[in-house]
Design a protein around this motif. Structure first.
Motif, PDB file in Angstrom:
ATOM      1  N   GLN A  28       0.819  -1.204   0.000  1.00 40.13           N
ATOM      2  CA  GLN A  28       0.000   0.000   0.000  1.00 40.13           C
ATOM      3  C   GLN A  28       0.858   1.262   0.000  1.00 40.13           C
ATOM      4  N   LEU A  29       0.540   2.172  -0.897  1.00 39.92           N
ATOM      5  CA  LEU A  29       1.256   3.438  -1.019  1.00 39.92           C
ATOM      6  C   LEU A  29       0.547   4.509  -0.199  1.00 39.92           C
ATOM      7  N   ARG A  30       1.282   5.193   0.679  1.00 44.61           N
ATOM      8  CA  ARG A  30       0.672   6.229   1.506  1.00 44.61           C
ATOM      9  C   ARG A  30       0.945   7.630   0.987  1.00 44.61           C
ATOM     10  N   ALA A  31       2.119   7.842   0.422  1.00 49.43           N
ATOM     11  CA  ALA A  31       2.487   9.183  -0.013  1.00 49.43           C
ATOM     12  C   ALA A  31       3.755   9.113  -0.856  1.00 49.43           C
ATOM     13  N   TYR A  32       4.119  10.258  -1.450  1.00 50.18           N
ATOM     14  CA  TYR A  32       5.356  10.380  -2.213  1.00 50.18           C
ATOM     15  C   TYR A  32       6.267  11.401  -1.534  1.00 50.18           C
ATOM     16  N   ALA A  33       7.566  11.164  -1.645  1.00 46.35           N
ATOM     17  CA  ALA A  33       8.574  12.088  -1.119  1.00 46.35           C
ATOM     18  C   ALA A  33       9.565  12.415  -2.227  1.00 46.35           C
ATOM     19  N   LEU A  34      10.175  13.585  -2.130  1.00 42.78           N
ATOM     20  CA  LEU A  34      11.186  14.016  -3.092  1.00 42.78           C
ATOM     21  C   LEU A  34      12.470  14.289  -2.331  1.00 42.78           C
ATOM     22  N   PHE A  35      13.577  13.688  -2.801  1.00 41.85           N
ATOM     23  CA  PHE A  35      14.867  13.803  -2.114  1.00 41.85           C
ATOM     24  C   PHE A  35      15.825  14.639  -2.952  1.00 41.85           C
ATOM     25  N   ALA A  36      16.451  15.662  -2.337  1.00 37.36           N
ATOM     26  CA  ALA A  36      17.434  16.511  -3.005  1.00 37.36           C
ATOM     27  C   ALA A  36      18.814  16.224  -2.429  1.00 37.36           C
ATOM     28  N   HIS A  37      19.753  15.814  -3.275  1.00 37.35           N
ATOM     29  CA  HIS A  37      21.076  15.410  -2.789  1.00 37.35           C
ATOM     30  C   HIS A  37      21.980  16.609  -2.506  1.00 37.35           C
ATOM     31  N   CYS A  38      23.127  16.333  -1.920  1.00 42.72           N
ATOM     32  CA  CYS A  38      24.067  17.371  -1.517  1.00 42.72           C
ATOM     33  C   CYS A  38      24.837  17.953  -2.715  1.00 42.72           C
ATOM     34  N   PHE A  39      25.541  19.027  -2.489  1.00 43.17           N
ATOM     35  CA  PHE A  39      26.273  19.744  -3.530  1.00 43.17           C
ATOM     36  C   PHE A  39      27.314  18.837  -4.176  1.00 43.17           C
ATOM     37  N   THR A  40      27.268  18.708  -5.488  1.00 38.69           N
ATOM     38  CA  THR A  40      28.151  17.873  -6.330  1.00 38.69           C
ATOM     39  C   THR A  40      28.010  16.375  -6.033  1.00 38.69           C
ATOM     40  N   CYS A  41      26.997  15.981  -5.240  1.00 43.19           N
ATOM     41  CA  CYS A  41      26.766  14.553  -4.992  1.00 43.19           C
ATOM     42  C   CYS A  41      25.867  13.983  -6.085  1.00 43.19           C
ATOM     43  N   SER A  42      25.195  12.864  -5.795  1.00 37.96           N
ATOM     44  CA  SER A  42      24.254  12.283  -6.746  1.00 37.96           C
ATOM     45  C   SER A  42      23.140  11.571  -6.003  1.00 37.96           C
ATOM     46  N   LYS A  43      22.163  11.154  -6.757  1.00 33.71           N
ATOM     47  CA  LYS A  43      21.020  10.429  -6.193  1.00 33.71           C
ATOM     48  C   LYS A  43      21.418   9.084  -5.607  1.00 33.71           C
ATOM     49  N   ASP A  44      22.594   8.569  -6.014  1.00 31.61           N
ATOM     50  CA  ASP A  44      23.014   7.225  -5.610  1.00 31.61           C
ATOM     51  C   ASP A  44      23.891   7.214  -4.363  1.00 31.61           C
ATOM     52  N   LEU A  45      24.007   8.351  -3.687  1.00 31.49           N
ATOM     53  CA  LEU A  45      24.733   8.391  -2.433  1.00 31.49           C
ATOM     54  C   LEU A  45      24.129   7.362  -1.477  1.00 31.49           C
ATOM     55  N   ALA A  46      24.981   6.666  -0.751  1.00 31.61           N
ATOM     56  CA  ALA A  46      24.518   5.586   0.131  1.00 31.61           C
ATOM     57  C   ALA A  46      23.452   6.072   1.111  1.00 31.61           C
ATOM     58  N   ALA A  47      23.643   7.265   1.658  1.00 33.89           N
ATOM     59  CA  ALA A  47      22.663   7.788   2.614  1.00 33.89           C
ATOM     60  C   ALA A  47      21.300   7.971   1.960  1.00 33.89           C
ATOM     61  N   ALA A  48      21.294   8.450   0.725  1.00 34.71           N
ATOM     62  CA  ALA A  48      20.028   8.647   0.007  1.00 34.71           C
ATOM     63  C   ALA A  48      19.325   7.316  -0.221  1.00 34.71           C
ATOM     64  N   ARG A  49      20.094   6.283  -0.577  1.00 31.56           N
ATOM     65  CA  ARG A  49      19.493   4.959  -0.807  1.00 31.56           C
ATOM     66  C   ARG A  49      18.865   4.421   0.468  1.00 31.56           C
ATOM     67  N   ARG A  50      19.574   4.550   1.574  1.00 31.95           N
ATOM     68  CA  ARG A  50      19.067   3.986   2.832  1.00 31.95           C
ATOM     69  C   ARG A  50      17.820   4.729   3.309  1.00 31.95           C
ATOM     70  N   ILE A  51      17.802   6.025   3.116  1.00 35.67           N
ATOM     71  CA  ILE A  51      16.616   6.785   3.500  1.00 35.67           C
ATOM     72  C   ILE A  51      15.428   6.375   2.640  1.00 35.67           C
ATOM     73  N   ALA A  52      15.663   6.171   1.356  1.00 34.06           N
ATOM     74  CA  ALA A  52      14.587   5.748   0.460  1.00 34.06           C
ATOM     75  C   ALA A  52      14.045   4.380   0.871  1.00 34.06           C
ATOM     76  N   VAL A  53      14.929   3.461   1.236  1.00 36.39           N
ATOM     77  CA  VAL A  53      14.508   2.118   1.654  1.00 36.39           C
ATOM     78  C   VAL A  53      13.649   2.197   2.914  1.00 36.39           C
ATOM     79  N   GLU A  54      14.087   2.997   3.887  1.00 38.54           N
ATOM     80  CA  GLU A  54      13.349   3.079   5.149  1.00 38.54           C
ATOM     81  C   GLU A  54      11.975   3.710   4.947  1.00 38.54           C
TER      82      GLU A  54
END
Length: 418
Positions: A28-54
């Motif tokens: 079941q989907l409750r909502a959508y979130a949008l994640f903005a990465h750090c300066f010169t980083c990318s969407k694939d930063l480990a922290a971003a992945r873990r937050i998305a999983v949680e």
């Protein structure tokens, strides 16, 4: 990768194609979130992945993307600035709004945190904002330019070394960063704000969190990331931040469809693709992880299969005793059940029958220790042991169960075996 990750593309502020990932929950989907990465980083930063999983575990889909000129996105980084990042964020919001659902949550890491603070007022659907290691001023990023900042101001552009890479930065970037007024955006936010920051952050000092917190109106919350570095490179730090965000966000999604309004009637276990053994478990409306400890090659992100078996016995025991106590109007203090599992030789099993002891085989032996607050008489002790043995899971474990297995292609309706 979270429960179900889709690779997406959409047009950024300049028309350049931006690369994105949408992490969708398994259920079941409750909502959508949008994640903005750090300066010169990318969407694939480990922290971003873990937050998305949680967050996916809580039923929240997360879109994370590379800003123009970074990661896998098209465009020229030298032509970008803070304002263009904000414009890219609005493009991402529009993409979600037009193809899925507008985001209820904005999350920003470092300069991405400043960007979500700046853009939140322009997204009416946003219910809450969370920042991680965010600067209180976009111009803070200029401190990373060192001596190159003077070269940029004098020559109009210069190469800047950031995180081991060279980036061409133009004076328009510097001017744009200095023109931003993040504190004004924070003061006018009028949305719940969660600020996460490490007191040991050497890139963006903890005083930035103080400035953001003081500028914000209530409801606002601050959580210290304790020993974390700026990029949350330690898995445990990223996981902690993710769990804080997901737990905090749940309070602001109460008006959404409850998690699992149409729950599966069975238990569903699905590989997440994160690590070797991690699986997402959906039991009715509830979600959790199954995994193996690091010593066995797992991420230690959840209980192991045998742990779940012990959990079932312990929980069923406690519930059965509580039902009995209430039915008999019996005063019984708080119950704690410790369960351990070991493989032993049948001949060493005190609870086994003589034929079983003589088999020479190894068996699974659960040891259950029941603790009850308060006085426990000998009579009550005997009754607790008697009732515990009537726990349905106990009975299942002590009888021979049958398992019917069916293999089906993904997408077919569930075949139920009775």
């Amino acid at each position: 990768m979270a429960f179900n990750t889709q690779r997406l593309q959409f047009a950024g502020h300049s028309g350049a194609t931006l690369a994105a990932r949408l992490d969708l929950p398994n259920g079941q989907l409750r909502a959508y979130a949008l994640f903005a990465h750090c300066f010169t980083c990318s969407k694939d930063l480990a922290a971003a992945r873990r937050i998305a999983v949680e967050l996916a575990r809580e039923g929240v889909a997360v879109l994370r993307f590379d800003f123009t000129g970074l990661g896998s996105s098209e465009g020229e980084f030298a032509s970008t600035n803070f304002s263009s990042n904000v414009a890219d964020l609005l493009s991402a919001v529009d993409y979600l709004r037009n193809h899925y659902q507008a985001p209820s949550l904005l999350i920003g890491h470092s300069l991405g945190g400043a960007a979500v603070l700046a853009v939140a007022k322009d997204v009416p659907e946003v219910r809450a904002v969370a920042t991680i290691g965010a600067p209180a001023d976009a111009a803070h990023v200029l401190k990373n330019f060192g001596a190159s900042l003077k070269d940029i101001e004098e020559s109009g552009e210069a190469e800047v070394g950031l995180a081991g890479r060279k980036f061409l930065v133009k004076k328009q970037f510097v001017d744009d960063a200095r023109a931003q007024r993040i504190s004004d955006a924070v003061a006018a936010l009028k949305k719940p704000l969660l600020i996460l920051h490490s007191p040991l952050d050497q890139t963006v000092g903890i005083e930035n969190a103080t400035d953001i917190f003081l500028a914000a109106k209530h409801p606002k919350s601050f959580v210290s990331l304790d020993r974390a570095d700026h990029l949350l490179t330690k898995p445990e730090d990223a996981t902690f931040a993710a769990r804080v965000i997901s737990g905090w966000l749940t309070h602001y999604l109460t008006a959404d469809t409850p998690q699992g309004t149409a729950p599966v009637e069975h238990v569903r276990v699905t590989e997440t693709g994160e690590g070797k053994f991690q699986n997402a478990v959906q039991a009715g409306r509830h979600r959790l992880f199954a995994d193996e400890p690091e010593s066995a090659g797992g991420l230690d992100s959840g209980a192991s299969p045998y742990d779940f078996l012990s959990i079932a016995l312990g929980a069923c025991t406690s519930m059965t005793l509580r039902i009995y106590a209430e039915h008999k109007k019996l005063t019984l203090g708080r119950i704690t059940v410790d369960v351990s599992l070991a493989k032993i030789h049948a001949r060493d099993c005190e609870e086994c029958t003589e034929p079983e002891r003589g088999s020479g085989a190894k068996i699974d032996r659960f040891e259950r220790v029941i603790s009850v607050e308060g006085e426990v008489s000998d009579e009550l002790r005997a009754k607790i042991i008697e009732i515990a043995a009537k726990c349905p899971v106990h009975r299942t474990l002590e009888t021979v169960a049958k398992v019917a297995t069916v293999v089906r292609p993904e997408g077919e309706s569930m075949l139920r075996q009775l």
